[in-house]
Design a protein around this motif. Structure first.
Motif, PDB file in Angstrom:
ATOM      1  N   HIS A  57      30.897 -68.520 -75.087  1.00  0.00           N
ATOM      2  CA  HIS A  57      31.562 -69.794 -75.352  1.00  0.00           C
ATOM      3  C   HIS A  57      32.924 -69.917 -74.671  1.00  0.00           C
ATOM      4  O   HIS A  57      33.512 -70.982 -74.673  1.00  0.00           O
ATOM      5  CB  HIS A  57      31.706 -69.991 -76.861  1.00  0.00           C
ATOM      6  N   ILE A  58      33.419 -68.832 -74.125  1.00  0.00           N
ATOM      7  CA  ILE A  58      34.601 -68.884 -73.269  1.00  0.00           C
ATOM      8  C   ILE A  58      34.073 -68.799 -71.843  1.00  0.00           C
ATOM      9  O   ILE A  58      33.351 -67.884 -71.499  1.00  0.00           O
ATOM     10  CB  ILE A  58      35.572 -67.722 -73.552  1.00  0.00           C
ATOM     11  N   THR A 104      46.457 -74.712 -73.402  1.00  0.00           N
ATOM     12  CA  THR A 104      47.199 -75.570 -72.476  1.00  0.00           C
ATOM     13  C   THR A 104      46.672 -76.992 -72.450  1.00  0.00           C
ATOM     14  O   THR A 104      47.385 -77.896 -72.028  1.00  0.00           O
ATOM     15  CB  THR A 104      47.150 -75.009 -71.042  1.00  0.00           C
ATOM     16  N   ALA A 105      45.431 -77.217 -72.903  1.00  0.00           N
ATOM     17  CA  ALA A 105      44.864 -78.564 -72.931  1.00  0.00           C
ATOM     18  C   ALA A 105      43.769 -78.630 -73.984  1.00  0.00           C
ATOM     19  O   ALA A 105      43.072 -77.636 -74.217  1.00  0.00           O
ATOM     20  CB  ALA A 105      44.289 -78.938 -71.567  1.00  0.00           C
ATOM     21  N   VAL A 106      43.641 -79.791 -74.627  1.00  0.00           N
ATOM     22  CA  VAL A 106      42.601 -80.021 -75.623  1.00  0.00           C
ATOM     23  C   VAL A 106      41.900 -81.314 -75.254  1.00  0.00           C
ATOM     24  O   VAL A 106      42.549 -82.350 -75.080  1.00  0.00           O
ATOM     25  CB  VAL A 106      43.193 -80.136 -77.050  1.00  0.00           C
ATOM     26  N   SER A 161      38.352 -72.235 -69.489  1.00  0.00           N
ATOM     27  CA  SER A 161      38.053 -73.191 -70.550  1.00  0.00           C
ATOM     28  C   SER A 161      37.170 -72.541 -71.602  1.00  0.00           C
ATOM     29  O   SER A 161      36.557 -71.499 -71.368  1.00  0.00           O
ATOM     30  CB  SER A 161      37.365 -74.426 -69.960  1.00  0.00           C
ATOM     31  N   ALA A 162      37.109 -73.192 -72.773  1.00  0.00           N
ATOM     32  CA  ALA A 162      36.305 -72.663 -73.871  1.00  0.00           C
ATOM     33  C   ALA A 162      35.876 -73.803 -74.777  1.00  0.00           C
ATOM     34  O   ALA A 162      36.570 -74.817 -74.897  1.00  0.00           O
ATOM     35  CB  ALA A 162      37.096 -71.639 -74.671  1.00  0.00           C
ATOM     36  N   ASP A 163      34.736 -73.634 -75.418  1.00  0.00           N
ATOM     37  CA  ASP A 163      34.276 -74.540 -76.468  1.00  0.00           C
ATOM     38  C   ASP A 163      34.823 -73.967 -77.773  1.00  0.00           C
ATOM     39  O   ASP A 163      34.332 -72.966 -78.274  1.00  0.00           O
ATOM     40  CB  ASP A 163      32.749 -74.603 -76.484  1.00  0.00           C
ATOM     41  N   ILE A 164      35.855 -74.589 -78.310  1.00  0.00           N
ATOM     42  CA  ILE A 164      36.586 -74.011 -79.425  1.00  0.00           C
ATOM     43  C   ILE A 164      35.730 -73.871 -80.678  1.00  0.00           C
ATOM     44  O   ILE A 164      35.818 -72.869 -81.386  1.00  0.00           O
ATOM     45  CB  ILE A 164      37.886 -74.807 -79.709  1.00  0.00           C
ATOM     46  N   THR A 173      34.778 -79.962 -78.862  1.00  0.00           N
ATOM     47  CA  THR A 173      36.163 -79.891 -78.403  1.00  0.00           C
ATOM     48  C   THR A 173      36.289 -78.756 -77.400  1.00  0.00           C
ATOM     49  O   THR A 173      35.985 -77.610 -77.705  1.00  0.00           O
ATOM     50  CB  THR A 173      37.120 -79.648 -79.584  1.00  0.00           C
ATOM     51  N   LYS A 174      36.724 -79.079 -76.208  1.00  0.00           N
ATOM     52  CA  LYS A 174      36.947 -78.097 -75.149  1.00  0.00           C
ATOM     53  C   LYS A 174      38.438 -77.866 -75.017  1.00  0.00           C
ATOM     54  O   LYS A 174      39.233 -78.798 -75.106  1.00  0.00           O
ATOM     55  CB  LYS A 174      36.398 -78.589 -73.812  1.00  0.00           C
ATOM     56  N   ILE A 175      38.812 -76.614 -74.813  1.00  0.00           N
ATOM     57  CA  ILE A 175      40.218 -76.289 -74.596  1.00  0.00           C
ATOM     58  C   ILE A 175      40.360 -75.497 -73.307  1.00  0.00           C
ATOM     59  O   ILE A 175      39.392 -74.913 -72.834  1.00  0.00           O
ATOM     60  CB  ILE A 175      40.810 -75.483 -75.774  1.00  0.00           C
TER      61      ILE A 175
END
Length: 121
Positions: free
Chosen positions: A47-48, A76-78, A106-109, A86-88
């Motif tokens: 997921h990361i 750094t971003a949402v 990026s990751a799927d939180i 929600t991706k971060i």
């Protein structure tokens, strides 16, 4: 029969509560929050979105996924996707690069927290 129904009702209520806790935790993630990279059940993280080993090596890095455990990262971003996920974007807190080659991943939180790949502090 009644015991089975009561057990099923209790089990489903606890499952829904656990899902709500994960949703609540992810809705509180903001830019600047510090998270910790946890362990993955597999060698790579699902997921990361770390780059594959061949891309890391091409950029002169070392593809050591085991060395990531315990690293502290900053959001750094949402971004909220159309499907509700929600991706971060995260970078290392110490300012270094992941694997010596990538600054931001990026990751799927939602899924990363549920799987233990990312941990809230």
């Amino acid at each position: 029969m009644m015991k089975k129904f009561a057990f099923a009702l209790l089990f489903s209520a606890s499952l829904l509560q656990a899902q709500e806790e994960v949703k609540t935790n992810t809705s509180n993630v903001q830019i600047g929050d510090v998270l910790e990279i946890g362990t993955s059940k597999r060698m790579d993280y699902k997921h990361i979105n770390f780059p594959r080993a061949n891309f890391i090596i091409k950029r002169g890095g070392l593809a050591n996924y085991k060395g990531l455990k315990g690293d502290r990262v900053v959001v750094t971003a949402v971004e909220t996707e159309k499907d509700g996920s929600t991706k971060i974007k995260i970078k290392r807190k110490d300012g270094g690069r992941f694997f010596g080659s990538h600054t931001v991943v990026s990751a799927d939180i939602n899924n990363a927290l549920a799987a233990g790949e990312l941990l809230m502090n």
